[in-house]
Enzyme design. Structure first.
Site, mmCIF file in Angstrom:
data_model
loop_
_atom_site.group_PDB
_atom_site.id
_atom_site.type_symbol
_atom_site.label_atom_id
_atom_site.label_comp_id
_atom_site.label_asym_id
_atom_site.label_seq_id
_atom_site.Cartn_x
_atom_site.Cartn_y
_atom_site.Cartn_z
ATOM 1 C CG ASP A 127 -1.915 1.113 1.253
ATOM 2 O OD1 ASP A 127 -1.673 2.169 0.631
ATOM 3 O OD2 ASP A 127 -2.979 0.941 1.890
ATOM 4 C CB VAL A 128 1.758 3.754 -2.591
ATOM 5 C CG1 VAL A 128 2.161 2.748 -3.661
ATOM 6 C CG2 VAL A 128 0.375 4.342 -2.870
ATOM 7 C CE1 TYR B 171 -7.450 10.561 -9.578
ATOM 8 C CE2 TYR B 171 -8.249 12.179 -11.166
ATOM 9 C CZ TYR B 171 -7.588 11.005 -10.893
ATOM 10 O OH TYR B 171 -7.046 10.263 -11.915
ATOM 11 C CE LYS C 169 -3.906 10.682 -10.345
ATOM 12 N NZ LYS C 169 -2.874 9.628 -10.366
ATOM 13 C CB THR D 212 -8.778 1.503 -16.153
ATOM 14 O OG1 THR D 212 -9.298 2.685 -15.510
ATOM 15 C CG2 THR D 212 -7.806 1.908 -17.249
#
Length: 268
Positions: free
Chosen positions: A64-65, A156, A160, A190
């Site tokens: 898990d990053v 988000y 990014k 995806t």
């Protein structure tokens, strides 16, 4: 698409995060097809193992990053296994859709921790190995939303945008030994865009705005990532390569209005 050179990444060790599915899994396969030995990282242990088991010389690592200790351990494992770690693809990501004022602290930090801090942690862990080895290429997966924020995706989009800035900082600090670039995909088929695939009619207005008139495929993004990892991009660093079928080109609202005016005055 041109034929893949099976020796393009020969002798290179690679890490791909978020590689149990989608763009990450496809990128792991693409790098392996070019001769890289790939560490398939994902918190989905079974998914990572399935991808790795199908690739020559690949390993699966549960990671898990958001967990910096797990990130450091994963990098150590990859280096010990491959003897080289000169390619990193930071693909792990997480999205959400809701108005800004409804984003609570927990969700805000989760989105930033996965998308931005996770990218930072992986870069921090890998860069000493790359600089010691005298070579390296890092590709971060940003998003078109990081360049042009989308409605109801404030956290988000902010994360990014941070990935894009982090990419440029890495390129400045670690050249000429390490190149750091990022891709900014638009709508790609995806798991993250699964809702559109379940309700395809909701994608119709977006498709009409895309010059290529379709959703992208994961392998189309993976091919761009492979290019940025390769010596073919030896003079490319600090760049954000948009892979969106041209979606970012039309001006919101204006493009449709001008099309109507053109039709009216041209008699079409």
């Amino acid at each position: 698409m041109s034929a893949i050179d099976p020796q393009e990444f020969a002798g290179r060790g690679a890490i791909v995060t978020g590689a149990a599915s989608g763009i990450g899994a496809t990128t792991a396969r693409r790098l392996a097809a070019g001769g890289a030995r790939v560490a398939v990282l994902d918190r989905d242990t079974d998914g990572a193992r399935t991808v790795a088991d199908a690739l020559d010389g690949a390993i699966a690592i549960a990671c898990d990053v958001r967990d910096t200790a797990a990130v450091d351990a994963a990098v150590t494992t990859a280096v010990d296994t491959f003897g080289d770690l000169s390619l990193l693809v930071n693909n792990a990501g997480l999205g959400d859709l809701r108005p800004l004022h409804t984003v609570d602290d927990k969700l805000w930090h989760r989105l930033l921790d996965v998308n931005l801090t996770g990218t930072f942690s992986m870069m921090r862990a890998v860069l000493p190995h790359m600089t010691a080895a005298g070579r390296g290429a890092i590709v971060n997966n940003a998003s078109l939303s990081g360049l042009a924020p989308t409605r109801n995706e404030a956290a988000y989009s902010a994360a990014k945008a941070g990935v894009i800035a982090l990419t440029k900082s890495g390129a400045l600090e670690y050249g000429p030994v390490v190149r750091v670039n990022c891709v900014a995909p638009g709508f790609v088929a995806t798991p993250l865009t699964g809702a559109f695939q379940q309700m395809p009619e909701t994608f119709d207005p977006i498709r009409d705005q895309i010059p290529l008139h379709r959703m992208g495929e994961a392998d189309e993004v993976a091919e761009v990532i492979a290019f940025l990892c390769s010596d073919r991009a030896s003079y490319v660093t600090g760049q954000t390569l948009v892979v969106d079928g041209g979606l970012g080109l039309p001006q919101s609202g204006t493009d449709a209005a001008l099309a109507k005016l053109f039709a009216a005055f041209s008699g079409e």
